[in-house]
Design a protein around this motif. Structure first.
Motif, PDB file in Angstrom:
ATOM      1  N   ASN A 217      44.209   5.776  -0.517  1.00  0.00           N
ATOM      2  CA  ASN A 217      44.848   7.090  -0.437  1.00  0.00           C
ATOM      3  C   ASN A 217      44.662   7.840  -1.749  1.00  0.00           C
ATOM      4  O   ASN A 217      44.624   7.243  -2.831  1.00  0.00           O
ATOM      5  N   ILE A 296      49.152  11.538  12.563  1.00  0.00           N
ATOM      6  CA  ILE A 296      48.753  10.316  11.856  1.00  0.00           C
ATOM      7  C   ILE A 296      47.983   9.370  12.783  1.00  0.00           C
ATOM      8  O   ILE A 296      47.119   8.616  12.313  1.00  0.00           O
ATOM      9  N   LEU A 320      55.894   9.468   6.391  1.00  0.00           N
ATOM     10  CA  LEU A 320      54.596   8.822   6.186  1.00  0.00           C
ATOM     11  C   LEU A 320      54.730   7.426   5.606  1.00  0.00           C
ATOM     12  O   LEU A 320      53.789   6.623   5.680  1.00  0.00           O
ATOM     13  N   ARG A 321      55.867   7.122   5.030  1.00  0.00           N
ATOM     14  CA  ARG A 321      55.996   5.909   4.238  1.00  0.00           C
ATOM     15  C   ARG A 321      55.700   4.632   5.030  1.00  0.00           C
ATOM     16  O   ARG A 321      54.887   3.801   4.616  1.00  0.00           O
ATOM     17  N   LEU A 324      51.975   4.301   6.377  1.00  0.00           N
ATOM     18  CA  LEU A 324      51.029   3.999   5.304  1.00  0.00           C
ATOM     19  C   LEU A 324      51.021   2.511   4.976  1.00  0.00           C
ATOM     20  O   LEU A 324      50.001   1.973   4.533  1.00  0.00           O
ATOM     21  N   GLU A 325      52.139   1.842   5.165  1.00  0.00           N
ATOM     22  CA  GLU A 325      52.222   0.409   4.901  1.00  0.00           C
ATOM     23  C   GLU A 325      51.751  -0.415   6.092  1.00  0.00           C
ATOM     24  O   GLU A 325      51.016  -1.386   5.925  1.00  0.00           O
ATOM     25  N   SER A 343      46.002   3.814  11.215  1.00  0.00           N
ATOM     26  CA  SER A 343      45.352   3.352   9.991  1.00  0.00           C
ATOM     27  C   SER A 343      44.422   4.469   9.514  1.00  0.00           C
ATOM     28  O   SER A 343      43.321   4.644  10.034  1.00  0.00           O
ATOM     29  N   LEU A 346      45.021   8.784   3.608  1.00  0.00           N
ATOM     30  CA  LEU A 346      45.794   9.981   3.275  1.00  0.00           C
ATOM     31  C   LEU A 346      45.159  10.662   2.076  1.00  0.00           C
ATOM     32  O   LEU A 346      44.987  10.053   1.019  1.00  0.00           O
ATOM     33  N   ARG A 386      52.774   4.877  -2.878  1.00  0.00           N
ATOM     34  CA  ARG A 386      51.843   4.452  -1.832  1.00  0.00           C
ATOM     35  C   ARG A 386      50.495   5.144  -1.939  1.00  0.00           C
ATOM     36  O   ARG A 386      49.615   4.917  -1.096  1.00  0.00           O
TER      37      ARG A 386
END
Length: 519
Positions: A217, A296, A320-321, A324-325, A343, A346, A386
């Motif tokens: 990202n 996303i 988004l948190r 993203l993980e 997946s 960003l 992130r």
């Protein structure tokens, strides 16, 4: 008389087989649909009756009950029309008894004239039908190319009810639609949008090359007009070409969203999504009474570009948190929950303040200190943590702008990115052969703790530098892991098996921008 034909429904991007059981009895005329039908299916009765009458058949004057099994699963949409009508015809002996429908699956919405309308999610439903052992798939003609992507089935594009009945009776056969799986070729950049168009900004280009090689990202921060959006839009041109499996996985999402309509069979490019900052959280992560994929998920296996990041609602950016993980998002409703893959890379861009000129060498910033602090605080620490790479995009000088372009083309950069990805893939495949418990990954950004312990061993000098950076920068455990992943990618681009001090130093430099602006 009882008849059973097959169709398919949707739950997220996963299809499931539906047995359409039609029972016809010589009783007072009635038409009932049971088995948890959705609102759209309650109108199927009128469409089926009109379609049959408009192609020359009289609707049976009998007591008809249609059951959609499994009856404990909600069925949404209008794509069960065709299967229900075929079942009614078979149960009332309108179709000859010699017609064998045991391996057939019927998907499509009927118009009042008997034509089949284009539908969403056909690719997902065809995959479900194949997994259930069905081999003859009948879909609307405009969706036939999409369904034909699935191997091992015969797909028939049906224009109207009359042509379908002629096919089933053996009078005039519909030719199956074919997809050239061996000839699948991802779309190649045509040069219209190329890295060589960007003048200067060598440091940013290097950062984007590292990001592309590892799937990391990126946050670009700088004043207006420095080329942040221009660079972001050219990032897909240096990413590895999409593979067939990735194309199918991504196309399933776009099929459900209705983006494959118009005869498109499969996506041949990695998606690039750039939503406006006025969007809502459900538009980003997905939602609705019948949950649909958000931006996303539509960016899966591609790039999600958020321009003017602080202008997005904080609820939107904070949502988004977790994706993203985890690389996926689960949407829960009272009717159940669906999971969409997400997946993506960003790529975010922002100004250093509201007016955009905080820290500019020549233009004066018009913002107060409190306003600058408030503007920057819209990006939370957990979200910033992130983002692997943070790079400053500076204003260009006159000489840089007026000089003739000397930059590398996207093809040249992409060749290095492909080499780095190949090194990472082969390294992981070799480790999996030795220890099957290690998950197979395709890019460094996806490395887990086990991967880091196996692939990111540091020599003495590199470890000492990383220790110093960890203490001085106050890195979190997540920040430490992400820094290691970036260092591994830099080493792969250099063709180095080991992570050296220079690789760690560059990774640290690419993560230090938040200390300048956000602290």
């Amino acid at each position: 008389m009882l008849s059973v034909v097959y169709s398919a429904g949707l739950a997220g991007i996963d299809g499931f087989l539906v047995s359409v059981e039609c029972n016809s009895q010589e009783k007072m005329p009635r038409f009932d649909i049971i088995g948890l039908p959705g609102a759209a299916m309650k109108e199927s009765k009128e469409r089926i009756i009109a379609a049959m009458e408009n192609v020359g058949f009289s609707f049976p004057e009998s007591c008809i009950t249609v059951n959609l099994a499994p009856a404990d699963r909600k069925k949404e949409g209008s794509t069960f029309d065709l299967a229900m009508m075929i079942g009614i015809m078979q149960s009332n002996c309108i179709l000859p008894e010699t017609v064998n429908l045991g391996k057939c699956c019927f998907i499509g919405e009927l118009s009042l004239t008997g034509k089949l309308r284009e539908a969403n999610g056909i690719l997902c439903m065809t995959l479900a039908a194949k997994e259930a052992g069905l081999t003859e798939i009948f879909v609307p003609k405009s969706n036939a190319g999409e369904a034909a992507v699935v191997k091992g089935v015969n797909v028939y594009g049906v224009d109207d009810l009359s042509s379908l009945l002629c096919h089933l009776r053996g009078e005039k056969m519909i030719s199956p639609t074919r997809f050239d799986h061996d000839g699948f070729a991802p779309a190649v950049d045509d040069g219209y949008c190329d890295f060589s168009d960007v003048k200067g900004q060598d440091k940013v280009k290097r950062a984007l090359e590292i990001a592309a090689a590892g799937g990391h990202n990126v946050l670009m921060l700088g004043p207006p007009g420095t080329g942040k959006s221009m660079l972001a839009k050219r990032l897909p041109t240096i990413l590895p070409e999409i593979t067939f499996d990735e194309a199918v996985e991504t196309s399933k999402i776009h099929s459900v969203a209705g983006n494959l309509n118009g005869g498109m069979s499969i996506l041949t490019r990695r998606p690039f999504r750039s939503p406006h900052h006025t969007m809502s959280a459900p538009s980003l992560v997905g939602g609705g009474a019948n949950p649909q994929p958000g931006e996303i998920s539509l960016a899966h296996n591609g790039v999600l570009f958020l321009d003017e990041l602080p202008e997005f609602n904080k609820m939107v950016t904070e949502s988004l948190r977790q994706p993203l993980e985890d690389g996926k998002v689960t949407i829960t409703r009272t009717s159940g929950k669906v999971t969409y893959p997400s997946s993506f890379m960003l790529v975010a861009a922002m100004n250093p303040c509201k007016c955009g000129y905080y820290g500019h060498p020549t233009k004066k910033c018009q913002c107060k200190k409190e306003d600058i602090k408030k503007y920057m605080s819209k990006i939370s620490g957990p979200l910033l943590d992130r983002i692997d790479i943070q790079v400053e995009v500076s204003s260009l000088t006159y000489d840089e702008l007026s000089a003739p372009p000397k930059s590398e083309t996207s093809a040249e950069v992409r060749a290095r990115v492909n080499r780095a990805r190949k090194i990472a893939r082969e390294r992981c495949e070799a480790a999996v052969r030795e220890d099957p418990m290690i998950p197979l990954i395709h890019k460094n950004a996806d490395m887990s703790t086990r991967h880091l312990a196996t692939f990111c061993k540091l020599d003495g000098d590199a470890a000492a530098l990383l220790r110093s950076a960890y203490d001085k920068m106050g890195l979190s455990a997540r920040g430490y892991d992400r820094l290691l992943r970036v260092a591994r990618t830099i080493a792969d681009l250099a063709g180095s098996e080991d992570i050296g001090m220079l690789h760690v130093a560059e990774a640290i430099q690419l993560r230090s921008l938040d200390r300048k602006y956000f602290n």
